[in-house]
Design a protein around this motif. Sequence first.
Motif, mmCIF file in Angstrom:
data_model
loop_
_atom_site.group_PDB
_atom_site.id
_atom_site.type_symbol
_atom_site.label_atom_id
_atom_site.label_comp_id
_atom_site.label_asym_id
_atom_site.label_seq_id
_atom_site.Cartn_x
_atom_site.Cartn_y
_atom_site.Cartn_z
ATOM 1 N N GLY A 1 0.765 -1.235 0.000
ATOM 2 C CA GLY A 1 0.000 0.000 0.000
ATOM 3 C C GLY A 1 0.798 1.288 0.000
ATOM 4 O O GLY A 1 0.253 2.362 -0.226
ATOM 5 N N ILE B 1 -1.637 4.129 -1.425
ATOM 6 C CA ILE B 1 -3.045 3.920 -1.737
ATOM 7 C C ILE B 1 -3.832 4.210 -0.465
ATOM 8 O O ILE B 1 -3.470 3.751 0.613
ATOM 9 C CB ILE B 1 -3.306 2.470 -2.187
ATOM 10 C CG1 ILE B 1 -2.523 2.166 -3.468
ATOM 11 C CG2 ILE B 1 -4.800 2.241 -2.402
ATOM 12 C CD1 ILE B 1 -2.552 0.702 -3.870
ATOM 13 N N SER C 1 -7.954 4.164 1.006
ATOM 14 C CA SER C 1 -9.238 3.557 0.635
ATOM 15 C C SER C 1 -10.333 3.956 1.606
ATOM 16 O O SER C 1 -10.078 4.415 2.715
ATOM 17 C CB SER C 1 -9.122 2.032 0.569
ATOM 18 O OG SER C 1 -8.981 1.500 1.865
ATOM 19 N N GLU D 1 -10.825 3.800 -3.877
ATOM 20 C CA GLU D 1 -9.434 4.021 -3.521
ATOM 21 C C GLU D 1 -8.826 5.118 -4.381
ATOM 22 O O GLU D 1 -9.333 5.432 -5.459
ATOM 23 C CB GLU D 1 -8.610 2.739 -3.625
ATOM 24 C CG GLU D 1 -8.382 2.244 -5.027
ATOM 25 C CD GLU D 1 -7.531 0.983 -5.077
ATOM 26 O OE1 GLU D 1 -7.510 0.194 -4.112
ATOM 27 O OE2 GLU D 1 -6.897 0.787 -6.124
ATOM 28 N N LEU E 1 -4.800 6.641 -5.559
ATOM 29 C CA LEU E 1 -3.347 6.564 -5.554
ATOM 30 C C LEU E 1 -2.839 7.983 -5.341
ATOM 31 O O LEU E 1 -3.167 8.889 -6.117
ATOM 32 C CB LEU E 1 -2.828 6.016 -6.883
ATOM 33 C CG LEU E 1 -1.303 6.044 -7.064
ATOM 34 C CD1 LEU E 1 -0.608 5.153 -6.036
ATOM 35 C CD2 LEU E 1 -0.934 5.641 -8.485
ATOM 36 N N ASP F 1 -4.565 8.855 -9.325
ATOM 37 C CA ASP F 1 -5.630 8.034 -9.899
ATOM 38 C C ASP F 1 -6.689 7.782 -8.836
ATOM 39 O O ASP F 1 -6.396 7.807 -7.645
ATOM 40 C CB ASP F 1 -5.065 6.695 -10.406
ATOM 41 C CG ASP F 1 -6.016 5.992 -11.357
ATOM 42 O OD1 ASP F 1 -6.508 6.634 -12.296
ATOM 43 O OD2 ASP F 1 -6.275 4.800 -11.156
ATOM 44 N N GLU F 2 -7.912 7.544 -9.292
ATOM 45 C CA GLU F 2 -9.020 7.272 -8.383
ATOM 46 C C GLU F 2 -9.905 6.204 -9.003
ATOM 47 O O GLU F 2 -10.197 6.248 -10.196
ATOM 48 C CB GLU F 2 -9.820 8.555 -8.148
ATOM 49 C CG GLU F 2 -10.870 8.439 -7.093
ATOM 50 C CD GLU F 2 -11.474 9.783 -6.713
ATOM 51 O OE1 GLU F 2 -12.443 9.766 -5.948
ATOM 52 O OE2 GLU F 2 -10.995 10.830 -7.189
ATOM 53 N N LEU G 1 -8.384 -4.650 -3.403
ATOM 54 C CA LEU G 1 -7.510 -3.485 -3.405
ATOM 55 C C LEU G 1 -6.387 -3.621 -4.425
ATOM 56 O O LEU G 1 -5.917 -4.717 -4.705
ATOM 57 C CB LEU G 1 -6.907 -3.294 -2.013
ATOM 58 C CG LEU G 1 -7.894 -2.889 -0.925
ATOM 59 C CD1 LEU G 1 -7.240 -3.031 0.446
ATOM 60 C CD2 LEU G 1 -8.381 -1.472 -1.146
ATOM 61 N N SER G 2 -5.956 -2.494 -4.936
ATOM 62 C CA SER G 2 -4.813 -2.449 -5.850
ATOM 63 C C SER G 2 -3.527 -2.499 -5.042
ATOM 64 O O SER G 2 -3.547 -2.475 -3.812
ATOM 65 C CB SER G 2 -4.868 -1.175 -6.682
ATOM 66 O OG SER G 2 -6.048 -1.136 -7.438
ATOM 67 N N ARG G 3 -2.412 -2.551 -5.742
ATOM 68 C CA ARG G 3 -1.104 -2.569 -5.113
ATOM 69 C C ARG G 3 -0.244 -1.476 -5.723
ATOM 70 O O ARG G 3 -0.441 -1.102 -6.867
ATOM 71 C CB ARG G 3 -0.440 -3.928 -5.339
ATOM 72 C CG ARG G 3 -1.187 -5.045 -4.645
ATOM 73 C CD ARG G 3 -0.825 -6.414 -5.164
ATOM 74 N NE ARG G 3 -1.134 -6.687 -6.565
ATOM 75 C CZ ARG G 3 -2.361 -6.968 -7.051
ATOM 76 N NH1 ARG G 3 -3.406 -6.958 -6.254
ATOM 77 N NH2 ARG G 3 -2.547 -7.236 -8.321
ATOM 78 N N VAL G 4 0.721 -0.997 -4.950
ATOM 79 C CA VAL G 4 1.660 0.001 -5.446
ATOM 80 C C VAL G 4 3.075 -0.503 -5.190
ATOM 81 O O VAL G 4 3.348 -1.108 -4.157
ATOM 82 C CB VAL G 4 1.412 1.397 -4.815
ATOM 83 C CG1 VAL G 4 1.681 1.415 -3.335
ATOM 84 C CG2 VAL G 4 2.200 2.473 -5.524
ATOM 85 N N TYR H 1 1.098 1.051 -10.350
ATOM 86 C CA TYR H 1 -0.224 0.948 -9.710
ATOM 87 C C TYR H 1 -0.932 -0.208 -10.392
ATOM 88 O O TYR H 1 -1.281 -0.128 -11.566
ATOM 89 C CB TYR H 1 -0.968 2.257 -9.897
ATOM 90 C CG TYR H 1 -2.312 2.375 -9.238
ATOM 91 C CD1 TYR H 1 -2.509 2.042 -7.908
ATOM 92 C CD2 TYR H 1 -3.390 2.885 -9.949
ATOM 93 C CE1 TYR H 1 -3.748 2.201 -7.308
ATOM 94 C CE2 TYR H 1 -4.636 3.050 -9.362
ATOM 95 C CZ TYR H 1 -4.798 2.704 -8.036
ATOM 96 O OH TYR H 1 -6.028 2.867 -7.452
#
Length: 170
Positions: free
Chosen positions: A64, A81, A83, A92, A94, A110-111, A118-121, A146
């Motif tokens: 995250g 990130i 959320s 979420e 970024l 980004d949104e 959930l996304s990852r960074v 992202y």
Amino acid sequence: MFKWTIAAWCAIGMFPPAAIAGCDAVLIASVKNRFPDWVIVTQRNYSQDEHGHITELHPSDCAGIVQGNFESKSSHGFAMIISKGFPDGTHEMLLVASPDRGHYKISVLDESSGLFSLSRVSKLPAGEYESSDGRTFSVRGESIVYEGSGTGARLFFFERGKYRSESIRD
């Protein structure tokens, strides 16, 4: 004396506010003030399956939040990130936080909304990369990856005073 790093906190699955960004209370306060109802995503926000996949792909990263020199070699910033849960899924954003005269300038890169995972960074070094449509492009400094579950990845990089992005996986 042992200094706790983001990777160390992620490894034990805990992320107290003081641990984020190497005990940088100014960063935490900046994010919380601007986005009071949102949480900074940490390893414990991911499901067991997602956590295993993330650890396999990025063993030394926290999914995250990531530290890097995104804007210049001398500017140490953070990508993260945040959320917020809603009945129709997770929303979420970024964020990138750049040091600015004792504070942090926070930008939304980004949104997304209505997500069910959930996304990852993570980050990548300077180099040449291939976009999802086959074009090759160069990135001069560290870049932010992202990546969403099954949605591919976008590479965010700082160029000519602003962030640009390219889709790098389908």
